[in-house]
Design a protein around this motif. Structure first.
Motif, short mmCIF file in Angstrom:
data_model
loop_
_atom_site.label_atom_id
_atom_site.label_comp_id
_atom_site.label_asym_id
_atom_site.label_seq_id
_atom_site.Cartn_x
_atom_site.Cartn_y
_atom_site.Cartn_z
N GLU A 119 -18.87 62.09 28.86
CA GLU A 119 -18.32 63.39 28.54
C GLU A 119 -17.32 63.85 29.62
O GLU A 119 -16.28 64.44 29.30
CB GLU A 119 -19.44 64.41 28.41
N HIS A 120 -17.61 63.54 30.87
CA HIS A 120 -16.71 63.92 31.97
C HIS A 120 -15.40 63.15 31.94
O HIS A 120 -14.36 63.67 32.37
CB HIS A 120 -17.40 63.71 33.31
N ILE A 121 -15.44 61.90 31.46
CA ILE A 121 -14.25 61.04 31.55
C ILE A 121 -13.66 60.69 30.19
O ILE A 121 -12.86 59.76 30.06
CB ILE A 121 -14.57 59.74 32.32
N LYS A 122 -14.00 61.46 29.17
CA LYS A 122 -13.60 61.12 27.80
C LYS A 122 -12.10 61.21 27.55
O LYS A 122 -11.62 60.75 26.51
CB LYS A 122 -14.35 62.01 26.80
N THR A 123 -11.37 61.78 28.48
CA THR A 123 -9.92 61.90 28.31
C THR A 123 -9.16 60.63 28.68
O THR A 123 -7.96 60.54 28.47
CB THR A 123 -9.37 63.07 29.15
N ILE A 124 -9.85 59.63 29.25
CA ILE A 124 -9.17 58.38 29.61
C ILE A 124 -9.60 57.25 28.69
O ILE A 124 -10.65 57.31 28.06
CB ILE A 124 -9.44 57.99 31.09
N GLY A 125 -8.79 56.24 28.60
CA GLY A 125 -9.06 55.12 27.72
C GLY A 125 -10.31 54.34 28.11
O GLY A 125 -10.67 54.27 29.28
N LEU A 126 -10.97 53.77 27.09
CA LEU A 126 -12.17 52.93 27.30
C LEU A 126 -13.28 53.69 28.02
O LEU A 126 -14.04 53.11 28.79
CB LEU A 126 -11.79 51.66 28.08
N PHE A 127 -13.37 55.00 27.78
CA PHE A 127 -14.26 55.83 28.60
C PHE A 127 -15.74 55.48 28.43
O PHE A 127 -16.51 55.63 29.38
CB PHE A 127 -14.02 57.32 28.31
N ARG A 128 -16.14 55.01 27.25
CA ARG A 128 -17.56 54.69 27.08
C ARG A 128 -17.97 53.47 27.90
O ARG A 128 -19.01 53.48 28.56
CB ARG A 128 -17.88 54.48 25.60
N ASN A 129 -17.15 52.44 27.88
CA ASN A 129 -17.44 51.25 28.68
C ASN A 129 -17.35 51.57 30.17
O ASN A 129 -18.14 51.07 30.98
CB ASN A 129 -16.49 50.12 28.31
N SER A 184 -4.10 60.80 34.92
CA SER A 184 -5.18 61.04 33.97
C SER A 184 -6.55 60.81 34.61
O SER A 184 -7.52 61.51 34.31
CB SER A 184 -5.02 60.15 32.73
N VAL A 185 -6.63 59.82 35.50
CA VAL A 185 -7.89 59.55 36.19
C VAL A 185 -8.26 60.72 37.11
O VAL A 185 -9.42 61.14 37.16
CB VAL A 185 -7.82 58.23 36.99
N ASN A 186 -7.28 61.27 37.80
CA ASN A 186 -7.55 62.40 38.69
C ASN A 186 -8.10 63.61 37.92
O ASN A 186 -9.00 64.31 38.40
CB ASN A 186 -6.29 62.80 39.45
N ILE A 187 -7.56 63.84 36.74
CA ILE A 187 -8.05 64.95 35.92
C ILE A 187 -9.52 64.72 35.57
O ILE A 187 -10.35 65.63 35.64
CB ILE A 187 -7.20 65.10 34.65
N ALA A 188 -9.85 63.48 35.20
CA ALA A 188 -11.23 63.16 34.82
C ALA A 188 -12.17 63.19 36.02
O ALA A 188 -13.30 63.70 35.92
CB ALA A 188 -11.26 61.78 34.16
N THR A 189 -11.74 62.63 37.16
CA THR A 189 -12.65 62.55 38.30
C THR A 189 -12.89 63.89 38.98
O THR A 189 -13.91 64.07 39.64
CB THR A 189 -12.16 61.52 39.34
N LEU A 230 -12.06 53.34 37.01
CA LEU A 230 -11.65 54.17 35.88
C LEU A 230 -10.16 54.04 35.57
O LEU A 230 -9.72 54.33 34.46
CB LEU A 230 -11.97 55.64 36.15
N SER A 231 -9.37 53.58 36.55
CA SER A 231 -7.92 53.54 36.38
C SER A 231 -7.41 52.37 35.56
O SER A 231 -6.22 52.30 35.24
CB SER A 231 -7.23 53.53 37.76
N ALA A 232 -8.30 51.45 35.19
CA ALA A 232 -7.87 50.32 34.35
C ALA A 232 -7.31 50.85 33.04
O ALA A 232 -7.97 51.62 32.33
CB ALA A 232 -9.05 49.39 34.10
N GLN A 233 -6.09 50.47 32.71
CA GLN A 233 -5.40 50.90 31.49
C GLN A 233 -5.32 52.42 31.38
O GLN A 233 -5.42 52.99 30.29
CB GLN A 233 -6.07 50.30 30.25
N ALA A 234 -5.19 53.08 32.52
CA ALA A 234 -5.03 54.55 32.56
C ALA A 234 -4.14 54.90 33.73
O ALA A 234 -4.06 54.16 34.72
CB ALA A 234 -6.39 55.23 32.69
#
Length: 210
Positions: free
Chosen positions: A74-84, A46-51, A38-42
């Motif tokens: 929905e859980h990780i939508k705050t970080i970039g490229l979240f759908r992929n 921000s990853v810690n908030i999402a995880t 999840l940390s790619a380009q983030a």
């Protein structure tokens, strides 16, 4: 940077932070693997908030695959490229269960066969979880290695290979974390904090800041 300077470089970083740790939050090898993907380009922050949200709902690969792709997103939508990233998180969780009994393998080839896992991610897991002396070169390490003259290289693989040759073996296990933290907080991209840098006199960077 000459070899005696490289040793002094790591001696100082080690003295200031004897037990460096990743800033990603995790409670298991699986969670670290997902967090690094999840940390790619983030940012780690921000990853810690999402995880925190994601792992509360799905702390294991078994729990993760019980979610839909939209629920993970929905859980990780705050970080970039979240759908992929949601797609990759579900796919790697399924493969961990199918191929490795839900456990994170201590094998680079097996790790890199997982969706969303490249060489850098595999190296982070091998170093942080399994304590292998490997080097995960991200943008911070690439910048620090080239700017300081520690291990110049045209691409991340060239820098990785140079670091593996040049970092003294007794510092290699934690060098990855020291270099990331140094690049994140001191040897920053736009304006390095050279006046506050504990290794500034060892660095070969010509345009040091005041």
């Amino acid at each position: 940077m000459k070899r005696e300077a490289i040793r002094a470089f790591f001696e100082r970083l080690s003295a200031a932070n004897p037990h460096p740790q990743t800033e990603l939050e995790y409670a298991s090898p699986y969670q670290l693997l997902v967090a690094v993907v999840l940390s790619a380009q983030a940012t780690d922050k921000s990853v810690n908030i999402a995880t925190r949200r994601l792992f509360a709902a799905a702390p294991t690969p078994e729990a993760m695959i019980s979610l839909t792709e939209d629920e993970v997103a929905e859980h990780i939508k705050t970080i970039g490229l979240f759908r992929n990233k949601a797609k990759n998180t579900l796919a790697l969780s399924r493969l961990l269960l199918e191929r490795h009994g839900g456990e994170v393998p201590c094998d680079r080839e097996a790790l890199e066969a997982l969706p969303g896992v490249g060489r850098k991610t595999a190296n982070v897991v091998l170093n942080t979880v399994f304590r292998l002396p490997v080097m995960a070169v991200d943008t911070h390490i690439f910048r620090v290695s080239n700017r300081t003259g520690l291990a110049p290289g045209k691409d991340v693989v060239e820098v990785e290979n140079a670091l593996m040759r040049r970092v003294p073996k007794d510092f290699l296990l934690d060098a990855h974390h020291w270099l990331i933290l140094h690049g994140r907080y001191v040897c920053t991209a736009r304006k390095p904090l050279c006046a506050a840098c504990q290794v500034s006199d060892l660095c070969t960077f010509r345009d040091k800041t005041a």
